[in-house]
Every structure is written in structure tokens, then in C-alpha cells.
Design an enzyme around this catalytic site. Structure first.
Site, PDB file in Angstrom:
ATOM      1  N   ARG A 138       0.816  -1.212   0.000  1.00 54.28           N
ATOM      2  CA  ARG A 138       0.000   0.000   0.000  1.00 54.28           C
ATOM      3  C   ARG A 138       0.852   1.266   0.000  1.00 54.28           C
ATOM      4  NH1 ARG A 138      -4.182  -0.614   4.853  1.00 54.28           N
ATOM      5  NH2 ARG A 138      -2.298  -1.436   5.843  1.00 54.28           N
ATOM      6  N   ARG A 139       2.046   1.195   0.637  1.00 54.02           N
ATOM      7  CA  ARG A 139       2.908   2.380   0.749  1.00 54.02           C
ATOM      8  C   ARG A 139       4.246   2.096   0.049  1.00 54.02           C
ATOM      9  NH1 ARG A 139       0.480   1.756   5.669  1.00 54.02           N
ATOM     10  NH2 ARG A 139       2.306   0.696   6.549  1.00 54.02           N
ATOM     11  N   LYS A 165      -6.652 -16.512   7.522  1.00 54.10           N
ATOM     12  CA  LYS A 165      -7.641 -17.310   8.257  1.00 54.10           C
ATOM     13  C   LYS A 165      -9.047 -16.734   8.161  1.00 54.10           C
ATOM     14  CE  LYS A 165      -6.000 -14.949  12.405  1.00 54.10           C
ATOM     15  NZ  LYS A 165      -4.771 -14.424  11.771  1.00 54.10           N
ATOM     16  N   VAL A 216      -3.377 -21.192  10.448  1.00 54.60           N
ATOM     17  CA  VAL A 216      -3.719 -21.712  11.777  1.00 54.60           C
ATOM     18  C   VAL A 216      -2.442 -22.112  12.507  1.00 54.60           C
ATOM     19  CG1 VAL A 216      -5.002 -23.435  13.087  1.00 54.60           C
ATOM     20  CG2 VAL A 216      -5.926 -22.589  10.920  1.00 54.60           C
ATOM     21  N   LYS A 258     -10.047 -19.873  13.126  1.00 51.42           N
ATOM     22  CA  LYS A 258      -9.184 -21.058  13.064  1.00 51.42           C
ATOM     23  C   LYS A 258      -9.975 -22.324  13.372  1.00 51.42           C
ATOM     24  CE  LYS A 258      -5.210 -18.243  14.384  1.00 51.42           C
ATOM     25  NZ  LYS A 258      -4.290 -17.847  15.475  1.00 51.42           N
ATOM     26  N   GLY A 300       3.744 -14.538  14.935  1.00 48.54           N
ATOM     27  CA  GLY A 300       5.014 -13.848  14.765  1.00 48.54           C
ATOM     28  C   GLY A 300       5.523 -13.981  13.348  1.00 48.54           C
TER      29      GLY A 300
END
Length: 430
Positions: free
Chosen positions: A48-49, A107, A134, A207, A306
Site C-alpha cells: 500500500r505504501r 484465516k 492456523v 481457526k 510472529g
């Protein structure tokens, strides 16, 4: 013999996960080529940027026109890590139309409208892989789709959200209240500025829908999943759980009915015995417990979120999809042959832990027991403590339909001797 012409990959999204995918594609390029049988080349990155500096990604690869990128016709695999429903759905189906297979971590889209994605993939003879959707790096989707394809899965019980597990773990181990534990999770980067999707169970419910659909070979959408958040869990609930030899987790539970004619999917806080494997899952880790006819009990454990863990799952799918591409084959698609209905929460058989504030006088326990009997709910244990005209009454039930248990609680509220219902929580994993 390795093919010299590279397989071209388009990356949609370059945030925490996307940037890590790009980095791993570069740093592990030789290993990936050896494992796949051909080199892989990052052919474009939609963001987007575009002005933002992205280390390791040449500026000429960056574009804001995601539609043009997936429509090029020379793209072999599209990796989608932008999330949300639109434009992700349209971009994925467009990629299929133009000959690309797709690896997704989305998900929400898979739970909301996975059927559309599966249908488009099948129509155009392409792959749709989504291990990263998941439980992050934990290998779970592929074992359910492939390793257990010859077995009958009866139950999936798991902790599938790291943020909520971190909060509940801190409440359990330190005695912190919900707000205090949430503040710590936010400071450490485990919780978003707006944690609603996590703490209210929306993330886990998506999930659960995916896991139930794969496990039971039936179509389960997000709207089919009963959802209850964990914002009302208190330090007092943990104190009660400890007295029972339990702890509290936010669980995603998918079950096949005993008669095999329906399935259920739900997300809610629950007390589980300390002896259960899920009770020992700490901090932001995830774990999923699978019960199957032949395989028995299996547990999958690891980091569930993460950049690096999720990117690991994405790269695993990328390797599989690229191998299929070279072999001119496709992996497993949607399996919904059972077409089992999803039962409402009221029909689910559960246990309750109910804490009541009652008047400290003779006959209260008898009144409460009568209410349970009238609703067909059997009592397992009762604990009563009273002082100075006030008392607490803790009741743990045997298993009964959830609707009967809910009706029991409502009837208890009508008793003159019941001052209030301090807490209600389901009990699982016995």
C-alpha cells in the site's frame, strides 16, 4: 536434474510476515532451489505504501497495483499475506484465473468464504495451501489434510491464539488481573493496540472453522462457530480453578457427535485439569490436541504467531506448491463429502463450574439442588462456605446439554436466596 528457469513468485503484502517471507526466499535461495528442483524468484511485491524502504527488496519489484501483478500470466505462485476479506478474495481468484497457485495465511477469508477459493482453485487446476492460517509454524493443516487422511478424526481441542494464552498464563502464574495482564501483553508486542479480535475470540473462531472443516470433511463457516471471549475471566476464577486442580485456557473445540451425524465448533474459556497436556502450554505458545480413531491422541505444539514462525509455514507451503507445479500435479483440495450439519451450542454436551453468592441460612443448598434436578442436570461436587449471613456456593456439574445448563443458571438467578452468580465457566479435558 535441476531446472534452470526459475519459478516466479508474487508477494501480496510486505508487513511483518511478508517481509520475513521475502528475506527467507533470498537467504535460503540455494536450499529452496535444491529442495524444489528449480530456483524461485521474487517477481513482484504488492504494497500500500511504496515509498517505505524495505530492506533486501529492490524498488523495481514494488508495486501498488496488486491486480496487475497477479494477472501477469507469468507468475507461478502468489503468496497472500495481506489478510481480510477484500481485496484478498478477488486477488486470489484472479491469480487462479491467470494460472498461478496460491499460498495464503488468511484465516479470516478461509473461514468466511473458503468455498469460493476452493472452487476457483479446482476450476483452474491450481493449488490452494494455507498452513500459516492456523497456529503459525506448527505443522497442523498438512497433517490433518494428508497424514490423517486415512483416519477418522473425532475431536480437535486446542489453544490457537498466543495473545490470549499469554494473558491467561500471566493471570494464573502471577495473580494479575485481566487489565494488568493485557497491558503487559501489549507492552511486549503480543497484543495489538486493539486486541478485540484476540480477546473476544474472533481469531480463534476463524481457526476453529478451518480445523473443523478439514477434520470432519464438511463445510464449516465462521458463523457456525460458537464464540465467547475471555475478558470476563477474573483472578477469582483462577483461584476456583486451582482448588479443583485446574487452570483456565481459551480453547477452540471441534467435535464429531457421538452418533456421527453432526459436528460442533466452539471457542470459549474453560477450566482444564493440570494433568491435561494443554494445561502446561505457557506464555504465547499454541498447542492443538487431536483425537483420531486409529492414530489415537496427538499433540502439536509450538509458536503460533510472529513473523518468523508464520513465514516458516508459508515457505513450507511454497516448496510444496512449487514441487507440484514442476510435476504438473496439484495437492489436496476441499473435502466436504460428509456434508454433516453443525449443531448449535445448546445441543453440545458440556460441564459447568458455577459460583453463587447465596444467603447463609438453612435450606439454600436444597433449593439450589432442586433447580438443578428440575432441569435434568446432575451435580458432581458442591463446595459451600459461609460467614455473617453471606455465603458462597460452588457447584460443578456432570455433563449435560449446554441449553439445560444455561437454563439452570437462569433459574438460579430467580431464587430469593441467590444474591448473584459470581462466575460461570465450562470445564473441559477430563
Amino acid at each position: 536434474m535441476m531446472r534452470t528457469r526459475p519459478l516466479k513468485v508474487a508477494l501480496l503484502g510486505c508487513g511483518v510476515v511478508g517481509s520475513e517471507v521475502a528475506r527467507l526466499m533470498t537467504t535460503h535461495a540455494d536450499d529452496l532451489a535444491a529442495r524444489i528442483g528449480a530456483p524461485v524468484e521474487l517477481a513482484g511485491v504488492a504494497v500500500r505504501r511504496p515509498s517505505k524502504v524495505r530492506e533486501g527488496i529492490p524498488r523495481e519489484l514494488v508495486t501498488t497495483d496488486a491486480t496487475a501483478l497477479v494477472s501477469r500470466g507469468d507468475i507461478d505462485v502468489v503468496v497472500e499475506v495481506i489478510g481480510g476479506i477484500e481485496p484478498a478474495r478477488t486477488l486470489i481468484t484472479t491469480a487462479f484465473e491467470h494460472g498461478a497457485s496460491v499460498v495464503s495465511a488468511n484465516k479470516a477469508l478461509l473461514a468466511e468464504d473458503g468455498a469460493t477459493l476452493y472452487a476457483a482453485a479446482e476450476k483452474h487446476g491450481r493449488d490452494l495451501y494455507f498452513e500459516a492460517a492456523v497456529a503459525g509454524a506448527i505443522p497442523l493443516i498438512r497433517p490433518l489434510r494428508e497424514s490423517l487422511a486415512g483416519d477418522k478424526v473425532n475431536r480437535v481441542l486446542g489453544i490457537v491464539n498466543g495473545t490470549t494464552n499469554f494473558i491467561l498464563d500471566k493471570m494464573d502464574t502471577s495473580g494479575a488481573g485481566y487489565s494488568e495482564a493485557l497491558d503487559e501483553a501489549t507492552a511486549l508486542g503480543y497484543a495489538e493496540a486493539d486486541p478485540t479480535a484476540d480477546v473476544e475470540g474472533f481469531d480463534a473462531a476463524a481457526k476453529a472453522a478451518i480445523l473443523a472443516g478439514i477434520s470432519f470433511h464438511t463445510r464449516v463457516r465462521l458463523d457456525d462457530v460458537y464464540r465467547e471471549g475471555m475478558t470476563e475471566v477474573t483472578a477469582a476464577d483462577f483461584a476456583s480453578a486451582k482448588k479443583m486442580g485446574c487452570t483456565i485456557k481459551l480453547l477452540a473445540i471441534c467435535e464429531r457427535a457421538a452418533d456421527g451425524k453432526s459436528v460442533t465448533a466452539r471457542v470459549h474459556p474453560a477450566m482444564i485439569p493440570l494433568s491435561h497436556p494443554l494445561a502446561s502450554v505457557r506464555e504465547a505458545y499454541n498447542a492443538v490436541f487431536v483425537e483420531a480413531d486409529a492414530a489415537g491422541r496427538l499433540m502439536f505444539y509450538g509458536p503460533g504467531a510472529g513473523g518468523s514462525p508464520t513465514a516458516s509455514a508459508v515457505l513450507g507451503d511454497l516448496v510444496a506448491v512449487c514441487r507440484n507445479k514442476l510435476a504438473e500435479a496439484t495437492g489436496p483440495g476441499e473435502s466436504v463429502y460428509t456434508q454433516l450439519p453443525v449443531s448449535p451450542m445448546g445441543e453440545v454436551v458440556t460441564r459447568y463450574h458455577i459460583s453463587l453468592d447465596v444467603a447463609d441460612k438453612p435450606g439454600v443448598l436444597a433449593q439450589v439442588a432442586t433447580v438443578f434436578a428440575e432441569h435434568g442436570v446432575s451435580i458432581d461436587t458442591v463446595r459451600q462456605k459461609g460467614k455473617d449471613g453471606e455465603a458462597s456456593l460452588v457447584v460443578v456439574t456432570h455433563r449435560a446439554p449446554d441449553a439445560a445448563l444455561s437454563g439452570t443458571v437462569e433459574a438460579l438467578r430467580e431464587l430469593d436466596t441467590v444474591r448473584g452468580v459470581a462466575s460461570i465457566m465450562r470445564v473441559e479435558g477430563e
